[in-house]
Scaffold this motif. Structure first.
Motif, PDB file in Angstrom:
ATOM      1  N   SER A 111       0.843  -1.198   0.000  1.00 36.01           N
ATOM      2  CA  SER A 111       0.000   0.000   0.000  1.00 36.01           C
ATOM      3  C   SER A 111       0.879   1.248   0.000  1.00 36.01           C
ATOM      4  CB  SER A 111      -0.918  -0.009   1.228  1.00 36.01           C
ATOM      5  OG  SER A 111      -1.723   1.145   1.256  1.00 36.01           O
ATOM      6  N   TYR A 126      -6.235   2.474   1.458  1.00 35.88           N
ATOM      7  CA  TYR A 126      -5.353   2.762   2.586  1.00 35.88           C
ATOM      8  C   TYR A 126      -6.130   2.788   3.903  1.00 35.88           C
ATOM      9  CZ  TYR A 126      -2.390   5.736   5.586  1.00 35.88           C
ATOM     10  OH  TYR A 126      -1.669   6.273   6.633  1.00 35.88           O
ATOM     11  N   TYR A 180      -0.844  -2.571  -6.103  1.00 33.98           N
ATOM     12  CA  TYR A 180      -2.267  -2.759  -5.815  1.00 33.98           C
ATOM     13  C   TYR A 180      -2.669  -4.214  -6.054  1.00 33.98           C
ATOM     14  CZ  TYR A 180      -3.800   2.078  -5.039  1.00 33.98           C
ATOM     15  OH  TYR A 180      -4.020   3.323  -4.503  1.00 33.98           O
TER      16      TYR A 180
END
Length: 388
Positions: A4, A100, A161
């Motif tokens: 992330s 996030y 991702y």
């Protein structure tokens, strides 16, 4: 959390260089695109935060937002045009940006369920893991952007991702990792809205966070162009700037974890705003990269506080609604992005990046003042009851 972090660390330092310098967007148009994404992102984040507290499995939202990130940044890499940048940043990334916050919400709920005493520690520890990506990735991304193609930073983000999505897909195969918080208990005779109430001090604190973070966004958008245009640096220097800042952040977060046991979060956050104001203000008058690098000590300390102490502060905003409270982190970030992008577009139209930084310093002071004056009774050392 590391992957992330890569999604941000690989792209944020280079967003304005890609949009303005490489794709030829005007600073004003670039700012408009980022602002539009921020407005939509605010609505998306609140909606997903509310839904996350209702779903039987909040991992689904992390997976969905990660898939949006794959599409958005993959689109910019595969189809590097102004149109793809606009579609990705204004329409798709508002969904991906919630990944996030939803990761942190999941972590909080998991540890509150399985090991409550470790919840705050694990949130802080995983924020440090997020920071490690900022130490490693920006210098590497800067080198790749300078030697090969700047759009490769979006490929790195898209693949990261994909890694987040794969990890949560694996987690979903383990029933023990499916957790959820019970809904808050409503007092007899109280309205449903009472379970979403925010105290005035908390509202002031959130507003102060938005303004201080907006100052950081002005810095983020402006400093790559400032380094290249005013300080005689290169794209590689932009990467080192981000990496060095992150390297300073990591030990500072350990210091801040200790300070949160002695001082209120409001005190630390207001002080962080003043530290950021000092960094941005002094940076605006520098003329060499060497001096700028030394000044990054202030940047690392201020950023560490605003990016770590803010998490437990926001997660406590709405009692019993961890997902919705955590989504406020996205709302703060998105609102700050909106303000910062708008200010960037207005302040840099004539190419005066020093002036934009000076204004950013003033914005940081205003944010610190809002946090402090809205929470006067909360400033200073922790009271005994709070410490225990």
């Amino acid at each position: 959390m590391f992957f992330s972090g890569v999604t941000y660390a690989a792209t944020m330092p280079y967003a304005s260089l890609v949009g303005v310098d490489t794709l030829g967007m005007s600073p004003g148009w670039f700012a408009t695109v980022m602002a539009a994404g921020s407005i939509l992102g605010t609505l998306v984040s609140l909606t997903l935060g509310y839904i996350s507290d209702k779903l039987p499995d909040r991992r689904l939202l992390v997976l969905a937002t990660a898939l949006a990130g794959i599409i958005a940044h993959g689109m910019i890499y595969v189809w590097p045009t102004q149109l793809s940048f606009m579609i990705a940043m204004a329409l798709v990334m508002p969904v991906a940006g919630a990944c996030y916050g939803q990761c942190f919400a999941y972590v909080r709920v998991y540890y509150v369920t399985h090991d409550p005493k470790r919840a705050d520690f694990m949130v802080t520890a995983l924020r440090m893991v997020f920071t490690l990506a900022w130490i490693v990735v920006p210098p590497l991304a800067g080198w790749i952007a300078a030697e090969f193609d700047i759009f490769n930073v979006y490929l790195a983000s898209s693949l990261s991702y994909a890694a987040v999505a794969a990890i949560f897909a694996l987690l979903m195969a383990d029933k023990a990792t499916a957790v959820q918080m019970p809904p808050p208990v409503r007092a007899e005779g109280a309205s449903l809205l009472s379970t979403f109430a925010l105290p005035l001090g908390t509202l002031a604190g959130l507003a102060g966070l938005v303004v201080m973070t907006a100052a950081m966004r002005i810095l983020t958008f402006t400093v790559p162009l400032f380094i290249v245009g005013d300080l005689g640096g290169t794209v590689t220097d932009v990467g080192f700037y981000a990496g060095i800042t992150a390297a300073i952040e990591a030990p500072c977060m350990l210091l801040l974890a200790y300070l949160t046991t002695r001082w209120t979060k409001e005190t630390l956050l207001a002080a962080a705003g003043l530290v950021m104001a000092a960094f941005i203000g002094i940076a605006s008058i520098l003329t060499s990269m060497a001096a700028f690098y030394w000044l990054l000590l202030l940047n690392g300390l201020g950023t560490a506080a605003l990016m770590s102490v803010n998490i437990p502060y926001v997660q406590d905003a709405i009692k019993g609604r961890v997902g919705l409270s955590t989504s406020l982190m996205d709302v703060v970030a998105i609102a700050a992005n909106l303000l910062g992008a708008t200010a960037f577009g207005l302040l840099t139209t004539g190419g005066n990046y020093r002036f934009a930084l000076m204004v950013g310093a003033g914005v940081a002071v205003v944010g610190a003042a809002i946090m402090a004056f809205g929470n006067m009774s909360r400033l200073g050392e922790l009271r005994t009851a709070e410490a225990t």
